[in-house]
Design a protein around this motif. Sequence first.
Motif, PDB file in Angstrom:
ATOM      1  N   GLY A  68       0.810  -1.210   0.000  1.00  0.00           N
ATOM      2  CA  GLY A  68       0.000   0.000   0.000  1.00  0.00           C
ATOM      3  C   GLY A  68       0.844   1.261   0.000  1.00  0.00           C
ATOM      4  O   GLY A  68       0.540   2.224  -0.713  1.00  0.00           O
ATOM      5  N   PHE A  69       1.909   1.261   0.797  1.00  0.00           N
ATOM      6  CA  PHE A  69       2.814   2.415   0.828  1.00  0.00           C
ATOM      7  C   PHE A  69       3.455   2.640  -0.539  1.00  0.00           C
ATOM      8  O   PHE A  69       3.520   3.780  -1.027  1.00  0.00           O
ATOM      9  N   LEU A  70       3.935   1.563  -1.155  1.00  0.00           N
ATOM     10  CA  LEU A  70       4.577   1.693  -2.460  1.00  0.00           C
ATOM     11  C   LEU A  70       3.578   2.121  -3.534  1.00  0.00           C
ATOM     12  O   LEU A  70       3.906   2.932  -4.414  1.00  0.00           O
ATOM     13  N   ALA A  71       2.373   1.575  -3.481  1.00  0.00           N
ATOM     14  CA  ALA A  71       1.349   1.968  -4.452  1.00  0.00           C
ATOM     15  C   ALA A  71       1.016   3.451  -4.303  1.00  0.00           C
ATOM     16  O   ALA A  71       0.804   4.154  -5.301  1.00  0.00           O
TER      17      ALA A  71
ATOM     18  N   ALA B 279      -0.307   4.558  -8.086  1.00  0.00           N
ATOM     19  CA  ALA B 279      -0.829   3.435  -8.868  1.00  0.00           C
ATOM     20  C   ALA B 279      -2.289   3.665  -9.233  1.00  0.00           C
ATOM     21  O   ALA B 279      -3.055   4.254  -8.472  1.00  0.00           O
ATOM     22  N   ARG B 280      -2.668   3.155 -10.386  1.00  0.00           N
ATOM     23  CA  ARG B 280      -4.047   3.294 -10.851  1.00  0.00           C
ATOM     24  C   ARG B 280      -4.982   2.408 -10.023  1.00  0.00           C
ATOM     25  O   ARG B 280      -4.563   1.389  -9.488  1.00  0.00           O
ATOM     26  N   PRO B 281      -6.262   2.784  -9.948  1.00  0.00           N
ATOM     27  CA  PRO B 281      -7.218   1.987  -9.153  1.00  0.00           C
ATOM     28  C   PRO B 281      -7.295   0.527  -9.597  1.00  0.00           C
ATOM     29  O   PRO B 281      -7.452  -0.362  -8.753  1.00  0.00           O
ATOM     30  N   GLY B 282      -7.186   0.281 -10.902  1.00  0.00           N
ATOM     31  CA  GLY B 282      -7.240  -1.102 -11.377  1.00  0.00           C
ATOM     32  C   GLY B 282      -6.105  -1.945 -10.830  1.00  0.00           C
ATOM     33  O   GLY B 282      -6.306  -3.104 -10.436  1.00  0.00           O
ATOM     34  N   LEU B 283      -4.905  -1.377 -10.794  1.00  0.00           N
ATOM     35  CA  LEU B 283      -3.756  -2.108 -10.249  1.00  0.00           C
ATOM     36  C   LEU B 283      -3.913  -2.317  -8.751  1.00  0.00           C
ATOM     37  O   LEU B 283      -3.603  -3.388  -8.229  1.00  0.00           O
ATOM     38  N   ILE B 284      -4.390  -1.315  -8.048  1.00  0.00           N
ATOM     39  CA  ILE B 284      -4.609  -1.444  -6.602  1.00  0.00           C
ATOM     40  C   ILE B 284      -5.618  -2.548  -6.316  1.00  0.00           C
ATOM     41  O   ILE B 284      -5.445  -3.353  -5.389  1.00  0.00           O
TER      42      ILE B 284
ATOM     43  N   LEU C  76       3.531 -13.494  -2.256  1.00  0.00           N
ATOM     44  CA  LEU C  76       3.052 -12.172  -1.872  1.00  0.00           C
ATOM     45  C   LEU C  76       4.134 -11.111  -2.039  1.00  0.00           C
ATOM     46  O   LEU C  76       3.822  -9.942  -2.295  1.00  0.00           O
ATOM     47  N   TRP C  77       5.401 -11.495  -1.896  1.00  0.00           N
ATOM     48  CA  TRP C  77       6.470 -10.521  -2.135  1.00  0.00           C
ATOM     49  C   TRP C  77       6.471 -10.081  -3.603  1.00  0.00           C
ATOM     50  O   TRP C  77       6.718  -8.903  -3.907  1.00  0.00           O
ATOM     51  N   LEU C  78       6.190 -10.995  -4.495  1.00  0.00           N
ATOM     52  CA  LEU C  78       6.109 -10.625  -5.907  1.00  0.00           C
ATOM     53  C   LEU C  78       4.864  -9.789  -6.184  1.00  0.00           C
ATOM     54  O   LEU C  78       4.832  -9.027  -7.152  1.00  0.00           O
ATOM     55  N   VAL C  79       3.841  -9.905  -5.344  1.00  0.00           N
ATOM     56  CA  VAL C  79       2.708  -8.977  -5.428  1.00  0.00           C
ATOM     57  C   VAL C  79       3.161  -7.577  -5.007  1.00  0.00           C
ATOM     58  O   VAL C  79       2.759  -6.574  -5.611  1.00  0.00           O
ATOM     59  N   VAL C  80       4.005  -7.505  -3.984  1.00  0.00           N
ATOM     60  CA  VAL C  80       4.603  -6.219  -3.613  1.00  0.00           C
ATOM     61  C   VAL C  80       5.358  -5.644  -4.806  1.00  0.00           C
ATOM     62  O   VAL C  80       5.369  -4.423  -5.028  1.00  0.00           O
ATOM     63  N   GLY C  81       5.977  -6.521  -5.593  1.00  0.00           N
ATOM     64  CA  GLY C  81       6.673  -6.069  -6.792  1.00  0.00           C
ATOM     65  C   GLY C  81       5.755  -5.367  -7.780  1.00  0.00           C
ATOM     66  O   GLY C  81       6.163  -4.423  -8.460  1.00  0.00           O
ATOM     67  N   LEU C  82       4.503  -5.815  -7.861  1.00  0.00           N
ATOM     68  CA  LEU C  82       3.545  -5.139  -8.731  1.00  0.00           C
ATOM     69  C   LEU C  82       3.321  -3.700  -8.264  1.00  0.00           C
ATOM     70  O   LEU C  82       3.222  -2.776  -9.080  1.00  0.00           O
ATOM     71  N   ALA C  83       3.225  -3.516  -6.950  1.00  0.00           N
ATOM     72  CA  ALA C  83       3.066  -2.161  -6.424  1.00  0.00           C
ATOM     73  C   ALA C  83       4.317  -1.337  -6.666  1.00  0.00           C
ATOM     74  O   ALA C  83       4.231  -0.127  -6.923  1.00  0.00           O
ATOM     75  N   TYR C  84       5.474  -1.976  -6.625  1.00  0.00           N
ATOM     76  CA  TYR C  84       6.740  -1.252  -6.804  1.00  0.00           C
ATOM     77  C   TYR C  84       6.882  -0.730  -8.234  1.00  0.00           C
ATOM     78  O   TYR C  84       7.244   0.422  -8.448  1.00  0.00           O
ATOM     79  N   VAL C  85       6.604  -1.578  -9.209  1.00  0.00           N
ATOM     80  CA  VAL C  85       6.776  -1.137 -10.609  1.00  0.00           C
ATOM     81  C   VAL C  85       5.589  -0.330 -11.089  1.00  0.00           C
ATOM     82  O   VAL C  85       5.700   0.468 -12.030  1.00  0.00           O
ATOM     83  N   ALA C  86       4.397  -0.546 -10.472  1.00  0.00           N
ATOM     84  CA  ALA C  86       3.182   0.215 -10.790  1.00  0.00           C
ATOM     85  C   ALA C  86       2.905   0.189 -12.286  1.00  0.00           C
ATOM     86  O   ALA C  86       2.853  -0.876 -12.895  1.00  0.00           O
TER      87      ALA C  86
END
Length: 462
Positions: A155-158, A163-168, A205-215
């Motif tokens: 959430g912090f990284l997003a 980040a767009r609502p769809g990605l969130i 889940l860490w790779l899910v964090v990666g999605l927030a990181y690259v946005a």
Amino acid sequence: MTDFEALDQPDEALEAQIAQWREYVERRRELKTADADELEDHLRGSVDELVEAGLSGDEAFLVAVKRMGSLDELSREFAREHSERLWKQLVLTGPDGGAAAGETGARKTLWVMAGCAAGAAATFKLPELFGADLDEDGLFYATNISLFALPWLAGFLAWRRRARPGLIALIAALFVLGAVAANVYPLDEGSQSLVITAIHLPIALWLVVGLAYVADDWRSTRRHMDFIRFTGEIVIYFVLIALGGVVMVAFMVGTFKAIGVQPERFIVEWLVPCGAMASVVVAGWLVEAKQSVVENIAPVLTRLFTPLFTAVLVAFLVAVGVTAARIDVEREALILFDLLLVVVLGLLLYSISARDPLAPPGLFDKLQLALVVSALAIDALVLIEITGRVTEFGTTPNKAAALGENVILLVNLAWSAHLLLRFIRRQGRFAALELWQTRFLPVYAAWAWAVVLIFPPAFAFM
């Protein structure tokens, strides 16, 4: 050296300077890859004009950076970080505009981080409201440990990446899916599926964090490599915070006991677990805020441990050859060897992320090749033993998961060794190795989710 190679050297030096500037520009999270491309085109155009006017490549680069107009503030920061550069004198001029805005943004980021860290700490204590107990429900906490802090870090990284609502929504859905997998399946205390879920869910889940990181820049190879770097750096910061926490706890115990107060229960039930959850978010914030510091530490650690691990792996292979001993493939040994291969892969990934891709091959690259080849040899031995046991005694969740992970690591390391060898022989570019590693990240994600979601029911939750 041929005349052609001699003429090509200034171009290589200029490309190295532009690549360094581009990497710094891309650290600005408000700039997308397309923005960085446009800025680089503008910079290159200015350099070409100045070279045509008679300046050398290095001189043209210095003047072009100075002329970046709206990026004066960025250029000044770039010069401060690379203070050894001669062109610091050219860039560090004029008023330091925008400082107040930067201070306001940093303060806002600090408050958001503090809120997320507090949320992670509170989430760890939330199950107690529903009757959970840390001592009596250790299995629950073991499988859910990654669900306490990682959603808040994501959430912090997003928020940082806008980040767009769809990605969130996608990130939130994946965390919910992880929570369902960790709590809905009927996994008993002695279940092997419980162990592999507890190991693989944090990876997924860490790779899910990666999605927030690259946005929104999820197609960018550079952003993927930045996330790999972020992973290594956050581990370093978390360990440093943990070491500081140990010292603080020791002083706390001693001082409170001096006045007759026993703080052990508070430390065990509140301070340590809640502090650990909050520290994950704090470590992520530190990486974001203090990149230049840790980027000086991490490459040093990589260069220190790469030769040490290489020596250990070579010694192990020699011992196997001398003793003709077979590798024990029981659960603890499988986990140990998988962790060993992951550490080797981590050293390779982090050295790639911290390396100048335009630098020529050197001794350290050959040492890395030796490390990867040694890991490949050990991986092959483990695979042979696992395959033999599966053929003779049938498969179990542990053996199936270990077999799949070793195959994945074997493929990755084998092709990495091939690309490293081509680079050392000057038959390929280092960027090919970087691209291979970033494109392999979805494979890890797919496998981790498959183990968490498919393996337990496939093996009847045994």
